[in-house]
Design a protein around this motif. Structure first.
Motif, PDB file in Angstrom:
ATOM      1  N   ASP A 146      44.459  34.176  34.179  1.00 31.66           N
ATOM      2  CA  ASP A 146      42.845  33.652  34.162  1.00 31.66           C
ATOM      3  C   ASP A 146      42.448  34.263  35.539  1.00 31.66           C
ATOM      4  O   ASP A 146      41.378  34.050  36.319  1.00 31.66           O
ATOM      5  N   ILE A 147      41.765  36.142  36.531  1.00 32.85           N
ATOM      6  CA  ILE A 147      41.297  36.486  36.506  1.00 32.85           C
ATOM      7  C   ILE A 147      39.479  35.677  36.526  1.00 32.85           C
ATOM      8  O   ILE A 147      38.182  36.526  37.389  1.00 32.85           O
ATOM      9  N   GLY A 148      38.755  35.122  35.818  1.00 33.91           N
ATOM     10  CA  GLY A 148      37.432  34.289  35.659  1.00 33.91           C
ATOM     11  C   GLY A 148      37.152  33.683  36.502  1.00 33.91           C
ATOM     12  O   GLY A 148      36.142  34.276  36.927  1.00 33.91           O
ATOM     13  N   PRO A 149      37.667  33.402  37.351  1.00 31.36           N
ATOM     14  CA  PRO A 149      37.161  32.928  38.741  1.00 31.36           C
ATOM     15  C   PRO A 149      36.627  33.652  39.447  1.00 31.36           C
ATOM     16  O   PRO A 149      35.840  33.536  40.459  1.00 31.36           O
ATOM     17  N   LEU A 150      37.573  34.643  39.975  1.00 30.18           N
ATOM     18  CA  LEU A 150      37.480  35.483  40.571  1.00 30.18           C
ATOM     19  C   LEU A 150      35.444  35.649  40.955  1.00 30.18           C
ATOM     20  O   LEU A 150      35.312  36.199  41.865  1.00 30.18           O
ATOM     21  N   PHE A 180      42.942  37.913  48.057  1.00 31.52           N
ATOM     22  CA  PHE A 180      43.362  36.736  48.518  1.00 31.52           C
ATOM     23  C   PHE A 180      42.597  35.329  48.298  1.00 31.52           C
ATOM     24  O   PHE A 180      42.929  33.805  47.463  1.00 31.52           O
ATOM     25  N   LEU A 181      41.841  35.499  47.902  1.00 32.23           N
ATOM     26  CA  LEU A 181      40.564  34.792  47.473  1.00 32.23           C
ATOM     27  C   LEU A 181      41.356  34.372  45.761  1.00 32.23           C
ATOM     28  O   LEU A 181      41.394  33.443  45.246  1.00 32.23           O
ATOM     29  N   VAL A 182      41.589  35.372  44.992  1.00 30.41           N
ATOM     30  CA  VAL A 182      42.258  35.016  43.754  1.00 30.41           C
ATOM     31  C   VAL A 182      43.469  34.089  43.197  1.00 30.41           C
ATOM     32  O   VAL A 182      43.512  33.094  43.285  1.00 30.41           O
ATOM     33  N   ASN A 183      44.339  34.758  44.488  1.00 32.76           N
ATOM     34  CA  ASN A 183      45.506  34.521  44.678  1.00 32.76           C
ATOM     35  C   ASN A 183      45.325  32.755  44.747  1.00 32.76           C
ATOM     36  O   ASN A 183      46.595  32.071  44.883  1.00 32.76           O
ATOM     37  N   ALA A 191      48.435  38.755  48.987  1.00 27.70           N
ATOM     38  CA  ALA A 191      48.123  40.049  48.837  1.00 27.70           C
ATOM     39  C   ALA A 191      48.494  40.331  47.541  1.00 27.70           C
ATOM     40  O   ALA A 191      47.657  41.760  47.211  1.00 27.70           O
ATOM     41  N   ASP A 192      49.393  39.547  46.090  1.00 28.11           N
ATOM     42  CA  ASP A 192      49.060  39.777  44.920  1.00 28.11           C
ATOM     43  C   ASP A 192      48.515  40.491  44.502  1.00 28.11           C
ATOM     44  O   ASP A 192      47.493  39.600  44.506  1.00 28.11           O
ATOM     45  N   PHE A 193      48.805  41.541  43.487  1.00 25.87           N
ATOM     46  CA  PHE A 193      47.504  42.567  42.908  1.00 25.87           C
ATOM     47  C   PHE A 193      47.795  42.625  41.021  1.00 25.87           C
ATOM     48  O   PHE A 193      49.442  42.601  41.492  1.00 25.87           O
TER      49      PHE A 193
END
Ligand SMILES: CC(C)(COP(=O)(O)OP(=O)(O)OC[C@H]1O[C@@H](n2cnc3c(N)ncnc32)[C@H](O)[C@@H]1OP(=O)(O)O)[C@@H](O)C(=O)NCCC(=O)NCCS
Length: 299
Positions: free
Chosen positions: A37-41, A194-197, A297-299
């Motif tokens: 879920d990348i929604g919080p990004l 970084f922030l989403v991870n 840094a994973d993407f």
């Protein structure tokens, strides 16, 4: 001759992150495909500002296929490399095997060529998808070893919460001014990932070392192990100082990047989590010693 593809009933769009419905369609595609879920990004500073998504839409709220390219500057052997990266590559099952992903890969490669990147990087569990485009696997290595004796005052670190406004501002500022965590291989920016991870792995802890002005991303491992995932600072403090400030007394340390700036040495161990890191470049970009990009840094 280039292979054709079948896009019947679909509309091609790119650069659509400013369209709320299209963004929601991407969040849904990635959730359905990868369970991520990348929604919080969106509430944590948004996607990387250089992002260029390419997609085939079935309707405004159904994204059939997507691949996003973005700029990801990295440091390799002390040299700053202007690199591009691919992420969020997915095709919904009803539209697979029609050549849509091949089409999006070509479009993303063209975008990268226009930006004159020296290299393009990606993570995948299907390396064969990318080999014919000139990508090859770069093996990743973490470092394991005995913990150094903690140095400096103990227990003075403060836990950070990205959802707290003050902490978030501090995180953003530190990410803007960070030095690469390693000279062998590291990202030199990439705040968005970084922030989403911080949200994707609930075990990740963020601690602020006030004296060193450093953010430590770490995990408490089982049986006296300590995992260091990343350090965000203008100057990287030694591992002994980090452990001291955290009040951590582990026996063993696992460092998930090359520890050349940590004043500590460990044994390089192959890192294999089922995902390959791939690189496409015309120059020689092999790291001089075993290394990996920080999991933050994973993407
Ligand atoms: C992998 C995926 C993106 C392929 O999408 P697609 O639109 O069906 O792929 P295409 O029809 O464009 O085929 C592109 C090429 O990949 C090959 N391919 C397709 N699915 C593949 C798979 N699962 N494994 C390996 N190769 C595959 C095709 O044979 C084709 O090769 P060619 O260009 O040499 O002819 C899609 O199956 C998917 O979303 N899977 C789940 C998520 C995923 O794995 N994403 C990519 C990982 S980063």
């Amino acid at each position: 001759m280039s292979k054709s593809f079948d896009s019947a009933g679909l509309t091609f769009r790119k650069d659509y992150f400013d369209d709320r419905a299209a963004w929601t369609a991407l969040v849904s595609l990635l959730d359905d495909t990868f369970g991520i879920d990348i929604g919080p990004l969106r509430h944590l500073g948004g996607p990387d500002p250089t992002s260029m998504p390419f997609g085939w839409f079935a309707s405004n709220d159904t994204l059939a296929a997507n691949l996003t390219a973005f700029a990801m500057p990295i440091v390799v052997n002390g040299r700053q490399i202007e690199a591009g990266a691919f992420q969020s590559g997915a095709v919904r099952p009803p539209w697979r095997r029609r050549g849509l992903y091949r089409d999006l890969t070509r479009k993303a490669l063209e975008w990268c060529e226009g930006r004159q990147f020296e290299a393009i990087v990606l993570y995948t569990d299907k390396p064969s998808l990318y080999e014919s485009y000139g990508f090859s696997i770069l093996p990743m290595h973490r470092y394991c070893g005995g913990a150094p004796k903690p140095r400096s005052a103990t227990n003075s670190a403060r836990q950070l919460d990205p959802w707290n406004k003050t902490d978030f501002a501090l995180l953003q500022e530190a990410l803007k001014t960070r030095a690469p965590v390693s000279d062998v291989l590291a990202v030199s920016g990439n705040a968005a990932m970084f922030l989403v991870n911080t949200q994707l792995d609930t075990e990740v802890r963020l601690s602020w070392l006030d004296e060193e002005k450093a953010i430590i991303a770490w995990k408490a491992g089982a049986a006296g192990r300590f995992s260091l995932l990343d350090v965000v600072a203008a100057e990287i403090p030694p591992l002994a100082v980090i452990l001291g400030r955290l009040g951590a007394l582990p026996e063993h340390v696992d460092v998930f990047f090359s520890p050349d700036k940590l004043d500590w040495g460990g044994e390089a161990v192959a890192f294999d989590n089922g995902t390959a890191f791939m690189l496409r470049t015309t120059t020689d970009l092999a790291p001089a010693s075993p290394a990996m990009l920080s999991p933050m840094a994973d993407f």
